[in-house]
Design a protein around this motif. Structure first.
Motif, PDB file in Angstrom:
ATOM      1  N   SER A  61       0.806  -1.229   0.000  1.00 47.24           N
ATOM      2  CA  SER A  61       0.000   0.000   0.000  1.00 47.24           C
ATOM      3  C   SER A  61       0.835   1.272   0.000  1.00 47.24           C
ATOM      4  CB  SER A  61      -0.949   0.009   1.199  1.00 47.24           C
ATOM      5  OG  SER A  61      -1.876  -1.039   1.062  1.00 47.24           O
ATOM      6  N   ALA A  62       2.071   1.181   0.479  1.00 48.48           N
ATOM      7  CA  ALA A  62       2.956   2.341   0.505  1.00 48.48           C
ATOM      8  C   ALA A  62       3.835   2.426  -0.744  1.00 48.48           C
ATOM      9  CB  ALA A  62       3.834   2.291   1.753  1.00 48.48           C
ATOM     10  N   GLY A  63       3.690   1.478  -1.659  1.00 49.61           N
ATOM     11  CA  GLY A  63       4.492   1.473  -2.871  1.00 49.61           C
ATOM     12  C   GLY A  63       5.762   0.652  -2.756  1.00 49.61           C
ATOM     13  N   GLY A  64       5.964  -0.005  -1.610  1.00 44.77           N
ATOM     14  CA  GLY A  64       7.165  -0.815  -1.412  1.00 44.77           C
ATOM     15  C   GLY A  64       7.123  -2.109  -2.208  1.00 44.77           C
ATOM     16  N   LEU A  65       8.270  -2.483  -2.739  1.00 45.62           N
ATOM     17  CA  LEU A  65       8.362  -3.701  -3.541  1.00 45.62           C
ATOM     18  C   LEU A  65       9.192  -4.787  -2.860  1.00 45.62           C
ATOM     19  CD1 LEU A  65       8.921  -2.063  -7.042  1.00 45.62           C
ATOM     20  CD2 LEU A  65       6.875  -3.251  -6.241  1.00 45.62           C
ATOM     21  N   ASP A  66       9.486  -4.623  -1.594  1.00 48.31           N
ATOM     22  CA  ASP A  66      10.330  -5.587  -0.899  1.00 48.31           C
ATOM     23  C   ASP A  66       9.652  -6.937  -0.723  1.00 48.31           C
ATOM     24  OD1 ASP A  66      12.326  -3.720  -0.725  1.00 48.31           O
ATOM     25  OD2 ASP A  66      11.722  -3.046   1.254  1.00 48.31           O
ATOM     26  N   GLY A  67       8.368  -6.945  -0.405  1.00 50.74           N
ATOM     27  CA  GLY A  67       7.650  -8.198  -0.185  1.00 50.74           C
ATOM     28  C   GLY A  67       8.157  -8.921   1.034  1.00 50.74           C
TER      29      GLY A  67
END
Length: 188
Positions: A61-67
């Motif tokens: 939801s914050a745009g993070g792609l770390d997963g």
């Protein structure tokens, strides 16, 4: 020099090991902010494809792609849901279409992964008759400012935008060919 060996048609082997129980549940039922995205995969004749396999990747939801690893744990024997860490979001799901070509995922609304882009969910489509899998995107809104959407004519652009439905639900049909063919992306 001999020519390269041609690609093989994908399938029909999806029923073993690739789809897993609850593979479309990126977040559990009742999770705050959960949305549902669903649709049908159609072939070039407009018929639903009952044995396609779809993979989804998205930002949190914050745009993070770390997963977050382990946000949804699977039983190693049955593949069924075995609990949740409660803190991570992997952003990955995998579902097979049903007998009517329908698929569903429950996830979070993604945030923009990069400045100047709209949030989207990446989709990889595997289906019989395809020599190579196809990539596309699901945008939950249509607004100016996204480089990919801005590069498309209005009718082509519409094939990437999900239609909102009641109860935090979106519809996104995938057309492999024909007059309504979904825009597919090439990665090299």
């Amino acid at each position: 020099m001999r020519p390269p060996t041609p690609s093989q048609t994908v399938g029909p082997f999806f029923g073993y090991a690739l789809p897993f129980a609850e593979g479309g549940e990126l977040v559990p039922s009742g999770h705050p902010g959960a949305i549902t995205v669903h649709g049908v995969v159609y072939d070039g004749a407009g018929q639903p494809i009952p044995d396609a396999l779809l993979e989804f990747w998205q930002a949190d939801s914050a745009g993070g792609l770390d997963g977050g690893p382990g946000s949804m744990r699977r039983d190693p024997v049955t593949g069924t849901f075995a609990g949740r860490s409660g803190v991570g979001f992997t952003g990955f799901g995998r579902v097979a279409t049903d007998a009517d070509g329908h698929w569903t995922i429950r996830t979070l609304t993604p945030g923009p992964a990069a400045p100047g882009t709209l949030p989207y969910i990446s989709v990889c489509v595997f289906a019989r008759g395809l020599l190579h899998h196809l990539y596309t995107r699901v945008y939950l809104e249509d607004a100016a400012g996204d480089p990919l959407l801005d590069s498309l004519d209005a009718d082509r652009r519409a094939t990437l935008v999900a239609r909102p439905e009641p109860h935090a639900t979106y519809r996104f049909d995938i057309h492999l060919q024909g007059s309504e063919e979904t825009v597919f992306l090439e990665f090299g």
